[in-house]
Design a protein around this motif. Structure first.
Motif, PDB file in Angstrom:
ATOM      1  N   VAL A   1      78.189 -21.170   7.890  1.00  0.00           N
ATOM      2  CA  VAL A   1      77.056 -20.465   8.474  1.00  0.00           C
ATOM      3  C   VAL A   1      77.457 -19.019   8.779  1.00  0.00           C
ATOM      4  O   VAL A   1      78.468 -18.772   9.437  1.00  0.00           O
ATOM      5  CB  VAL A   1      76.578 -21.168   9.753  1.00  0.00           C
ATOM      6  CG1 VAL A   1      75.361 -20.465  10.323  1.00  0.00           C
ATOM      7  CG2 VAL A   1      76.268 -22.636   9.469  1.00  0.00           C
TER       8      VAL A   1
ATOM      9  N   VAL B   1      75.789 -26.444  15.085  1.00  0.00           N
ATOM     10  CA  VAL B   1      76.482 -26.914  13.879  1.00  0.00           C
ATOM     11  C   VAL B   1      77.915 -27.328  14.189  1.00  0.00           C
ATOM     12  O   VAL B   1      78.421 -28.314  13.649  1.00  0.00           O
ATOM     13  CB  VAL B   1      76.433 -25.831  12.788  1.00  0.00           C
ATOM     14  CG1 VAL B   1      77.268 -26.243  11.571  1.00  0.00           C
ATOM     15  CG2 VAL B   1      74.992 -25.572  12.356  1.00  0.00           C
TER      16      VAL B   1
ATOM     17  N   CYS C   1      71.851 -28.641   7.816  1.00  0.00           N
ATOM     18  CA  CYS C   1      73.296 -28.680   8.078  1.00  0.00           C
ATOM     19  C   CYS C   1      73.740 -30.088   8.429  1.00  0.00           C
ATOM     20  O   CYS C   1      74.802 -30.548   7.994  1.00  0.00           O
ATOM     21  CB  CYS C   1      73.653 -27.710   9.203  1.00  0.00           C
ATOM     22  SG  CYS C   1      73.595 -25.964   8.745  1.00  0.00           S
TER      23      CYS C   1
ATOM     24  N   PRO D   1      78.990 -26.727   5.894  1.00  0.00           N
ATOM     25  CA  PRO D   1      78.039 -25.610   5.849  1.00  0.00           C
ATOM     26  C   PRO D   1      78.666 -24.358   6.469  1.00  0.00           C
ATOM     27  O   PRO D   1      78.919 -24.314   7.674  1.00  0.00           O
ATOM     28  CB  PRO D   1      76.862 -26.122   6.680  1.00  0.00           C
ATOM     29  CG  PRO D   1      77.472 -27.073   7.662  1.00  0.00           C
ATOM     30  CD  PRO D   1      78.699 -27.655   7.012  1.00  0.00           C
TER      31      PRO D   1
END
Length: 392
Positions: free
Chosen positions: A312, A341, A300, A310
């Motif tokens: 997720v 992230v 990521c 990204p």
């Protein structure tokens, strides 16, 4: 511990979202008469979002599993009455939830009598379609374990949608149901452009007809010049989904996609960012397939540094797929990756609110945006706490 966390507003909101998407929700439909079925939007099978109940929870859009067997063990229940929807965690009242009304376009048909809902579906405020509801990997040793793309073919959808059909339905969705963008995906239909050329023709017809922003999703094509063709068709954003940054897991759950290799995805993303711009390229990252968390975070980070968002999500095992019996990931694990992230996204300045179309704009299949909002508030508070001479 969960009950203690629920006392804090931020943690309450975030844990609620991640638990709903990891554990799912049962539905008690207590409506009567004409109201029954009128405001209950859910989806079975398909490419995604699969096994999804669409609703707004505390103002955030959310898709939540509701069909899989593991949902029976969830502490969450939505009670539907003629007065609306209410969410409970066990006996504890969480609060009201809003479910979308039945889209008006679902009662419309094309000139040849094809129902609009067999061409595209409204996912909250995004009109979406799996343009080609078949894949060269399906039924072979290369089939993706988590995908249900062909489960609905014939029964709920037509196998191949034409550009004209999609343009008609997307225009109607904009005019009658307030759709704000279009998301198009496809199974891989060949080993060259992977379906990107056909899906871009569909996007061009939609743009000409109604002008809505469009994201298209496909595997990395063999020739990077395909990306230029997709851009020239008027596509606003692309989703090129790796699914996991753990190469061993990728080979196990998506052997067809794994042939590109993790580095092959990074090479494709680098070119895609050059073509479409920073933040206009996204990739799905699925949690709960046996991956090494360190590889997920490192992947990521690399993607974000390239300008790739990204997206997720937790694994949502779909009935009928090869991974139907795989348990969903623990909420604590999903939350820890979200936090990591979202910190990377905040540091890089990559923000989902800048996305013009697609999954990153909608955010309903992930709780990541809730963590992003917390980091924004923390940054804002830090700026306000600076002395006057330290502010920019």
């Amino acid at each position: 511990m969960a009950d203690a966390l629920l006392k804090h507003l931020d943690l309450d909101e975030r844990r609620l979202l991640v638990e709903l998407q990891s554990l799912g929700v049962t539905v008690q439909d207590e409506r009567v008469g004409a109201a029954r079925g009128g405001a209950f939007a859910g989806r079975r099978g398909g490419a995604g979002p699969s096994d999804a109940l669409f609703m707004w929870v505390r103002g955030l859009p959310l898709t939540v599993p509701w069909q899989a067997g593991y949902v029976d063990r969830s502490p969450y229940t939505v009670h539907l009455t003629d007065g609306g929807g209410t969410l409970y965690r066990g006996e504890e009242l969480i609060g009201p939830v809003k479910l979308p009304r039945r889209p008006r376009i679902y009662d419309m048909t094309t000139a040849d009598g094809t129902p609009y809902w067999r061409i595209a579906l409204l996912h909250l405020d995004s009109i979406a379609s799996t343009v080609v509801q078949k894949c060269i990997y399906w039924g072979t040793a290369e089939q993706c374990g988590f995908c249900g793309i062909e489960l609905t073919r014939g029964e709920q959808t037509i196998p191949v949608k034409t550009p004209a059909q999609l343009a008609e339905v997307c225009t109607a969705a904009r005019d009658h149901d307030g759709a704000v963008d279009v998301t198009l995906t496809t199974g891989s239909i060949n080993r060259r452009d992977r379906g990107a050329l056909y899906i871009s023709r569909c996007a061009a017809a939609i743009k000409d007809a109604c002008g809505l922003p469009v994201q298209v999703q496909f595997e990395p094509p063999d020739d990077d010049s395909v990306l230029d063709t997709v851009r020239d068709a008027g596509v606003d954003a692309v989703g090129i989904h790796i699914e996991t940054f753990d190469p061993d897991v990728l080979a196990g759950v998506a052997p067809g996609k794994a042939q590109c290799g993790v580095e092959g995805y990074f090479r494709c993303w680098e070119r895609a960012v050059e073509v479409f711009g920073r933040g206009r390229v996204t990739t799905y990252v699925i949690l709960g397939m046996g991956e090494d968390p360190a590889l997920i975070e490192d992947g990521c980070r690399r993607a974000i540094e390239l300008g790739v968002y990204p997206f997720v999500v937790p694994l949502r095992p779909v009935p009928g797929t090869l991974m139907a019996s795989t348990p969903p990931p623990p909420a604590d694990y999903v939350g820890s990756i979200y936090r990591s992230v979202s910190a990377m996204l905040a540091e890089s300045g990559l923000d989902h609110v800048e996305a013009k179309a697609g999954c990153a704009r909608c955010q309903a299949c992930s709780g990541l945006s809730a963590w992003e909002r917390v980091f924004k508030r923390e940054e804002a508070r830090a700026r306000d706490e600076l002395p006057i001479y330290g502010r920019g």
